[in-house]
Scaffold this motif. Structure first.
Motif, PDB file in Angstrom:
ATOM      1  N   VAL A 520       0.802  -1.379  -0.147  1.00  0.00           N
ATOM      2  CA  VAL A 520       0.148  -0.135   0.043  1.00  0.00           C
ATOM      3  C   VAL A 520       0.777   1.284  -0.022  1.00  0.00           C
ATOM      4  N   PHE A 521       0.601   2.193  -0.930  1.00  0.00           N
ATOM      5  CA  PHE A 521       1.295   3.435  -0.862  1.00  0.00           C
ATOM      6  C   PHE A 521       0.144   4.358  -0.473  1.00  0.00           C
ATOM      7  N   ALA A 522       0.401   4.936   0.891  1.00  0.00           N
ATOM      8  CA  ALA A 522      -0.414   5.582   1.708  1.00  0.00           C
ATOM      9  C   ALA A 522      -0.011   7.227   1.794  1.00  0.00           C
ATOM     10  N   PRO A 523      -0.988   7.799   1.311  1.00  0.00           N
ATOM     11  CA  PRO A 523      -0.782   9.142   1.224  1.00  0.00           C
ATOM     12  C   PRO A 523      -1.331   9.944   2.508  1.00  0.00           C
ATOM     13  N   THR A 524      -0.475  10.810   3.050  1.00  0.00           N
ATOM     14  CA  THR A 524      -0.727  11.492   3.970  1.00  0.00           C
ATOM     15  C   THR A 524      -1.811  12.181   4.028  1.00  0.00           C
ATOM     16  N   VAL A 548      -2.886   0.558  -4.390  1.00  0.00           N
ATOM     17  CA  VAL A 548      -2.793  -0.820  -3.663  1.00  0.00           C
ATOM     18  C   VAL A 548      -2.175  -1.555  -4.828  1.00  0.00           C
ATOM     19  N   VAL A 549      -1.308  -2.528  -4.350  1.00  0.00           N
ATOM     20  CA  VAL A 549      -0.639  -3.325  -5.394  1.00  0.00           C
ATOM     21  C   VAL A 549      -0.906  -4.704  -4.511  1.00  0.00           C
ATOM     22  N   ALA A 550      -1.961  -5.602  -5.398  1.00  0.00           N
ATOM     23  CA  ALA A 550      -2.185  -6.835  -4.443  1.00  0.00           C
ATOM     24  C   ALA A 550      -1.441  -8.014  -4.964  1.00  0.00           C
ATOM     25  N   GLY A 551      -1.327  -9.041  -4.052  1.00  0.00           N
ATOM     26  CA  GLY A 551      -0.609 -10.332  -4.139  1.00  0.00           C
ATOM     27  C   GLY A 551       0.726 -10.046  -3.983  1.00  0.00           C
ATOM     28  N   ALA A 552       1.640  -9.018  -3.369  1.00  0.00           N
ATOM     29  CA  ALA A 552       3.031  -8.867  -3.128  1.00  0.00           C
ATOM     30  C   ALA A 552       3.225  -8.159  -2.047  1.00  0.00           C
ATOM     31  N   ASN A 553       4.066  -8.402  -1.308  1.00  0.00           N
ATOM     32  CA  ASN A 553       4.723  -7.601  -0.094  1.00  0.00           C
ATOM     33  C   ASN A 553       6.295  -7.112  -0.464  1.00  0.00           C
ATOM     34  N   VAL A 554       6.044  -6.044  -1.050  1.00  0.00           N
ATOM     35  CA  VAL A 554       7.041  -5.188  -1.697  1.00  0.00           C
ATOM     36  C   VAL A 554       7.528  -4.315  -0.756  1.00  0.00           C
ATOM     37  N   ASP A 602       8.226   0.508   4.803  1.00  0.00           N
ATOM     38  CA  ASP A 602       8.266  -0.787   5.043  1.00  0.00           C
ATOM     39  C   ASP A 602       7.557  -0.729   6.508  1.00  0.00           C
ATOM     40  N   VAL A 603       6.404  -0.034   6.496  1.00  0.00           N
ATOM     41  CA  VAL A 603       5.557  -0.268   7.826  1.00  0.00           C
ATOM     42  C   VAL A 603       4.940  -1.743   7.620  1.00  0.00           C
ATOM     43  N   GLN A 604       5.484  -2.593   8.186  1.00  0.00           N
ATOM     44  CA  GLN A 604       5.028  -3.933   7.951  1.00  0.00           C
ATOM     45  C   GLN A 604       3.902  -4.395   8.981  1.00  0.00           C
ATOM     46  N   ALA A 605       2.872  -4.976   8.156  1.00  0.00           N
ATOM     47  CA  ALA A 605       1.704  -5.689   8.691  1.00  0.00           C
ATOM     48  C   ALA A 605       1.748  -6.957   8.554  1.00  0.00           C
TER      49      ALA A 605
END
Length: 623
Positions: A520-524, A548-554, A602-605
Motif C-alpha cells: 500500500v502506498f499511503a498518502p498522508t 494498492v498492489v495486490a498479491g505482493a509484499n514489496v 516498510d511499515v510492516q503488517a
C-alpha cells in the motif's frame, strides 16, 4: 553572641584609651575590664544557643534541678555549649522526641539535666590554649570527656562521633564557653535511652547478630557502601538475614561474586526515601525503584505486594518490619533479592500471570530463553490479566506470534523517549520481515491504536517493561491506517466517502483469504490537502485502488530503479531510485505525474506493507 562581641569591642576601646593616657616612660599596661555577663547570661545573649537555654529551663522544671542558678554562680566553669543545630540533630536521633516539650516528666527532665551537666567542667576556666591532646576532663555529671587537638579541637563522649569546637574562648564572669556542634552524651544516657536512640543504618546492622553476613557483604562489595548508609538518607533498606545470605550463596563465598555484581545486588535492597510497612500496605502493591542500576544505567524497579504480608519481587518476605534508624528504616527480609531480568519481573507480578502462562504454555521456553538473555536489550509491552481475559483472538492468529508482537528486540525504550513513531517487534510477516508497531504519545502512550500503557518503565537488568491494558493483535494494513493520525483523511476516504466499497474488509484479508498480501502506498493528510478537492465517490474509488498492489509484499529492499507494479485499479506505477530531494524514492502514477515522494518505507503488517507518500496518486482516466 552579639552582646559578647560588643563587650569585647568595648574592652578593646578601653585598653587603647588607657595606653594613650600612659606617659612614655610608663611601660605597664592596664588590664582589660573583666567580663560582666555570666555563663547563663552569655548563652541567653547568643542566638545560636537559644535551645541550650531552653534545655536548661526545661531541666529546671524538675524539683531536683537548679542548673540556671548553679551556672550563674561563682564558678569557675568550663562549658561546652551545643548549638541549636546540635540539639536538633539529637532530637532527630531520639525516636518519639520531636522537641524539648517531650521531656515532660520529672524523670525525663532529670535525664536532660544529666546530659547538660555532662557539658560542664567545674573548678576551672580552661581556655583553648589550656586544652591538650589526649587530656581527660571530669564533668559536673561525673563522667569524663577526652580532648583531641588534631586538626582542630574535638571533644569525645561515649558515642563514636566527637564534637568539634566551632567557637572557642568565649569568656564570661564565671568561666569560659566553647561552642560545639554536637550534644555530648555520657554512657549513662546511652543506657537509659537505648530503646529510643536511633543510629545510622550501617551501625544498626553492625549491632544485629542476625545481619552479620549483610555487614560482611557490605564490606566485601563497595568499600563506600557502609559509609553511604551512614549518610543523611533517608533510606529504606531491605536487610537479608544471615540464613538468607547462606541460601543465596549456596555454598559459595562472598569472594566468589565479582565486586561490581555484589555491589549492585546490595544496592537492589536500598530504596531512596522512607517506606514504612503502613505506607506499603496503604498502596497495596506496585513498583518503586532501588539504588541498583539496570539497563541504560536506570534505577532497577522492585515490586512490592502486601496481599499476604509484605513481599518484594515475589521472592523475599519481610520478617521484621519498621526497624527505625537515624537515617531511614530497615525491614529484615528472609531472602536476598537478586537483580531481576525481564522474566523475573513478569513472574513476580501477580497481575501478569496470564502473560507468564501464555509465554510458557506447554513447556515452551522460547520466550523465557529470549527474555532472559543478558546480552540483549528488550522493550516488552506486557498485557495485564484483564487484557488477556478480554482478548478473543478474532483472526485466530498464532498466540506465539501475538506474544512476539509485544517484544521489541535491541532497544530499551523508556517512556520519556517515546514519540509518535514506528518500531519493529519480534513478530514476523515472513521469516525475516519483522512487524511494525505504531506508538502514539498524543494522550498517554497508545500502541497500534488499541492498547494503552498503564504502568510505564519497569526497569530490569536487560530491558524495560510497560504494562498495557489490551493485547496487541497482529496488525493489518488497516490497523496502521486507523492508528496513525497522519492517515485520518485516507481512512475517511476508505470508509465514509466510499460506502459502496468495503475497502476495510478487502484490506484486512490475511493468510491468503483474499488478495493479500498488499503493498500500500499511503498518502498522508497533507497529500490529500494538496488536492484541489477530494473526488466524489465514483472517481475516488479508482484513485484509492491505484494506491494498492495486490498479491505482493514489496519492501524497500525489493525495489529497483524503474520497477513497475500494477495496482488494483489496473494502471501501473513506476518507482525510481534514488528519489529527488528528501524523497527516499520517486513515484510516477498512472496519469504520468512524476516526482511523487516516498517519505517512509516498510511499515510492516501481517498482510502487507505500507510506504508513505507525500502526494495522492492519480490513475489514467482516459483508459
Amino acid at each position: 553572641m552579639k552582646t559578647l562581641l560588643r563587650i569585647t569591642k568595648l574592652a578593646s576601646l578601653v585598653m587603647l584609651f588607657t595606653l594613650a593616657s600612659c606617659s612614655d616612660d610608663d611601660n605597664g599596661m592596664a588590664p582589660p575590664p573583666e567580663p560582666t555577663a555570666n555563663i547563663v547570661e552569655a548563652a541567653q545573649a547568643t542566638s545560636d544557643l537559644s535551645t541550650l537555654v531552653a534545655a536548661l529551663q526545661k531541666a529546671d522544671e524538675s524539683a531536683n534541678n537548679d542548673l540556671i542558678t548553679a551556672l550563674s554562680g561563682d564558678g569557675p566553669f568550663t562549658v561546652f555549649a551545643p548549638t541549636n543545630q546540635a540539639f536538633a540533630d539529637l532530637l532527630a536521633q531520639l525516636d518519639g522526641y520531636d522537641s524539648l516539650d517531650d521531656f515532660s516528666s520529672q524523670q525525663l527532665q532529670d535525664l536532660l539535666a544529666v546530659i547538660l551537666t555532662y557539658h560542664v567542667v567545674p573548678g576551672a576556666a580552661a581556655m583553648s590554649t589550656d586544652l591538650s591532646n589526649g587530656q581527660t576532663l571530669t564533668t559536673l555529671q561525673g563522667s569524663s570527656l577526652e580532648v583531641s587537638t588534631t586538626g582542630g579541637v574535638f571533644i569525645s563522649d561515649a558515642t563514636d562521633v566527637a564534637a568539634q569546637v566551632t567557637t572557642a574562648d568565649v569568656e564570661t564572669s564565671n568561666g569560659v564557653v566553647h561552642i560545639i556542634d554536637k550534644v555530648l552524651l555520657p554512657q549513662a544516657i546511652l543506657d537509659a535511652l537505648a530503646d529510643v536512640i536511633l543510629v545510622p543504618i550501617t551501625d544498626l546492622a553492625l549491632g544485629n547478630e542476625n545481619l552479620e553476613n549483610l555487614v560482611a557483604a557490605l564490606v566485601a562489595a563497595d568499600g563506600d557502601l557502609p559509609t553511604a548508609l551512614r549518610g543523611d538518607g533517608p533510606f529504606t533498606v531491605l536487610a537479608p538475614t544471615d540464613e538468607a545470605f547462606e541460601t543465596f550463596l549456596d555454598g559459595a563465598s562472598l569472594d566468589d561474586i565479582p565486586t561490581e555484581v555484589l555491589t549492585q545486588v546490595l544496592l537492589n535492597h536500598v530504596i531512596e526515601g522512607e517506606l514504612y510497612s503502613t505506607d506499603l500496605q496503604s498502596l497495596g502493591a506496585g513498583y518503586t525503584s532501588t539504588l541498583a542500576r539496570g539497563v541504560q544505567d536506570a534505577n532497577i524497579s522492585i515490586f512490592f505486594d502486601t496481599s499476604d504480608g509484605v513481599t518484594f519481587n515475589g521472592v523475599s518476605s519481610v520478617v521484621t518490619p519498621d526497624v527505625k534508624a537515624l537515617n531511614g528504616v530497615v525491614h529484615v527480609v528472609d531472602a536476598v533479592i537478586d537483580l531481576p531480568n525481564i522474566v523475573d519481573h513478569a513472574v513476580a507480578n501477580p497481575n501478569l500471570t496470564s502473560l507468564v502462562a501464555a509465554l510458557t504454555d506447554g513447556g515452551n521456553t522460547t520466550f523465557t530463553d529470549l527474555l532472559s538473555n543478558e546480552e540483549e536489550e528488550f522493550t516488552v509491552f506486557a498485557p495485564v490479566n484483564d487484557a488477556f481475559a478480554a482478548f478473543t483472538n478474532p483472526n485466530s492468529n498464532d498466540i506465539n506470534a501475538i506474544l512476539s508482537n509485544h517484544v521489541v528486540v535491541g532497544a530499551a525504550a523508556f517512556s520519556s523517549g517515546l514519540m509518535n513513531s514506528y518500531v519493529n517487534t519480534a513478530a514476523e510477516f515472513d521469516t525475516d520481515e519483522n512487524l511494525s508497531l505504531y506508538i502514539n504519545t498524543d494522550d498517554g502512550v497508545t500502541l497500534n491504536g488499541v492498547s494503552n500503557v498503564a504502568i510505564a518503565d519497569i526497569v530490569a537488568t536487560n530491558g524495560v517493561i510497560h504494562a498495557v491494558d489490551a493485547v496487541i493483535d497482529l496488525p493489518t494494513v488497516v490497523t496502521f491506517a486507523v492508528a496513525d493520525p497522519n492517515f485520518s483523511t485516507l481512512v475517511q476516504a476508505l470508509t465514509e466517502l466510499t460506502p459502496s466499497t468495503d475497502f476495510v474488509s478487502v484490506l484486512s484479508a490475511q493468510g491468503g483469504a483474499g488478495d493479500d498480501p498488499f503493498t500500500v502506498f499511503a498518502p498522508t493528510n497533507a497529500a490529500f490537502e494538496a488536492l484541489a478537492a477530494i473526488p466524489a465517490e465514483d472517481d475516488l474509488i479508482p484513485v484509492l485502488q491505484h494506491h494498492v498492489v495486490a498479491g505482493a509484499n514489496v519492501r524497500s529492499g525489493d525495489l529497483s530503479d524503474g520497477i513497475t507494479a500494477t495496482t488494483l485499479e489496473g494502471d501501473a506505477i513506476t518507482i525510481n531510485l534514488p528519489g529527488t530531494g528528501d524523497n527516499i524514492a520517486d513515484v510516477t502514477d498512472g496519469a504520468g505525474n512524476t516526482g511523487i515522494g516516498i517519505d517512509a518505507v516498510d511499515v510492516q503488517a501481517i498482510n502487507g506493507v505500507i510506504h508513505v507518500l507525500d502526494a495522492v496518486l492519480i490513475p489514467d482516466t482516459t483508459n
